[in-house]
Design an enzyme around this catalytic site. Structure first.
Site: not given
Ligand SMILES: Cc1ncc(COP(=O)(O)O)c(C=O)c1O
Length: 396
Positions: A20, A148, A151, A182, A218-221, A301, A329
């Site tokens: 995501k 989690h 973030s 996070g 589950e790292p994203g950022r 807008d 994001y």
């Molecule tokens: C279930 C889950 N996992 C992982 C993430 C990724 O989080 P981050 O980008 O803070 O590492 C999110 C972000 O909303 C999430 O909802």
């Protein structure tokens, strides 16, 4: 670099990148080639990961409240590991994916994070036991616990507490702990090294290697924030006319304040500004007198405001602004509102990394790639990598 730092700092924790956060195919390809797993939150994200060659065992369907037909789809594709946090979800899963490997999402203290998730997801610790009993009654297999901390977590102790909370609900039949995401991607308030130290210590104490518990995250950022630079173009400008002369009611022209309209905004790559306006910082490198300025996004807008009050040198229509740390994001939140095009993505990596990690996996859809041998840099115009299928992806 972020991935390699992860494996060095947290050798026991296998990353499952949160799609995501940035679903650019080049990002997924690269992380897949490095060995990452993937956290997918929907049928669409599962589809994307599978289409890039990710195997189902490398996917966790990490959304505790899923549409039934997405659960059925995960089942049909062999994606078995999925999270839950309520009884209704268990009923759906027992109907549509009865042999799923379930992961209980618990609510943890997210007060130290900028973006909180516990109001929406996670069972309170006090109700976890009952929910686990219900899963057992339904004959479902609960294999682990996830959380989690929210973030952009700003205190490493949040992980220590959340790992302790997980231990509290972990039962003997479980074998997986998922410590979520996070982490910042820029080492701003707390360094990744500090997070790692606290996590390793808590894991060694509560889930030691000889416990046999597999640890994932589950790292994203963390993975992508610093990897992207967003280039935005000034498409229009005007001098501010926002004060009236009390007696005549006529507008007074405030020439000291400029308003600029740029070609990306909150309905595009800069949606995250709505949550974190204070994180949008512009540091001009030009040594020219600065004017108080406002930056609008391109749509009709008024919510589409990027920066309210920033001191920058006067810009011309056609000028470009480069915004660093724009990987998290951003592109994944773009909409087509008002018919404005989404930003194109041009992946760039060193030729060595490209040849080692990516080229062996390229299929016939791979079209061209350009090399600058002097800089040892590869600028790809591979169609499978383009984030926008309309893109002609010219090399630059
Ligand atoms: C279930 C889950 N996992 C992982 C993430 C990724 O989080 P981050 O980008 O803070 O590492 C999110 C972000 O909303 C999430 O909802």
């Amino acid at each position: 670099k972020a991935y390699l730092r992860w494996t060095t700092n947290l050798p026991r924790v296998q990353p499952f990148y949160a799609v995501k956060c940035n679903n650019t195919p080049a990002v997924l390809w690269l992380l897949s080639a490095l060995g990452s797993g993937f956290d997918c939150a929907s049928k669409g994200e599962i589809d994307l990961a599978l289409s890039l060659g990710v195997t189902p065992d490398k996917i966790i369907y990490a959304h505790p409240t899923k549409p039934s037909y997405h659960i059925r789809y995960a089942c049909s594709q062999g994606v078995d590991t999925m999270t839950f946090d309520n009884e209704e979800e268990l009923l759906k899963i027992s109907s549509f994916h009865a042999h799923a490997k379930l992961v209980l999402r618990i609510a943890v203290d997210d007060s130290k994070s900028e973006l909180k998730l516990s109001p929406k997801f996670g069972v309170p610790l006090s109700s976890a036991g009952k929910l686990l009993e219900r899963a057992a009654q339904l004959g479902l297999q609960v294999t682990g616990v996830s959380f989690h901390v929210g973030s952009r977590c700003t205190e490493s102790s949040a992980f220590k507490q959340a790992i302790a909370d997980s231990r509290h609900v972990f039962d003997i039949a479980m074998s997986l702990l998922d410590i979520g995401g996070g982490f910042s991607g820029t080492d701003d308030s707390v360094s990744f090294d500090e997070f790692s130290e606290v996590i390793n210590e808590a894991l060694d104490e509560l889930f030691p290697p000889d416990s046999g518990v597999r640890i994932i995250a589950e790292p994203g950022r963390y993975c992508v924030e610093s990897a992207f630079t967003l280039a935005v173009n000034v498409i229009a400008k005007r001098a501010a006319v926002n004060e009236t002369d009390g007696s005549s009611g006529k507008y007074l022209l405030l020439t000291s304040r400029m308003e600029y309209y740029i070609n990306d905004g909150v309905y595009g790559s800069l949606n995250c500004i709505l949550n974190f306006p204070e994180n949008m910082k512009i540091e001009p490198h030009l040594h020219r007198p600065r004017l108080k300025s406002l930056l609008w996004g391109p749509t009709c807008d008024c919510v589409d405001k990027v920066l309210d009050s920033v001191w920058i040198p006067e810009l011309r229509v056609g000028d470009w602004l480069l915004l660093d740390n724009s990987g998290a994001y951003t592109s994944s939140l773009c909409s087509d509102f008002n018919g404005f095009e989404r930003a194109l993505t041009f992946p760039v990596m060193t030729a060595d990394a490209f040849n080692t990690l990516i080229r062996p996996h390229c299929t016939a859809t791979f079209q061209t790639s350009c090399y600058s041998s002097e800089e040892k840099t590869c600028v790809s115009s591979c169609s499978v990598w383009s984030s926008n299928t309309k893109s002609t992806s010219k090399c630059v």
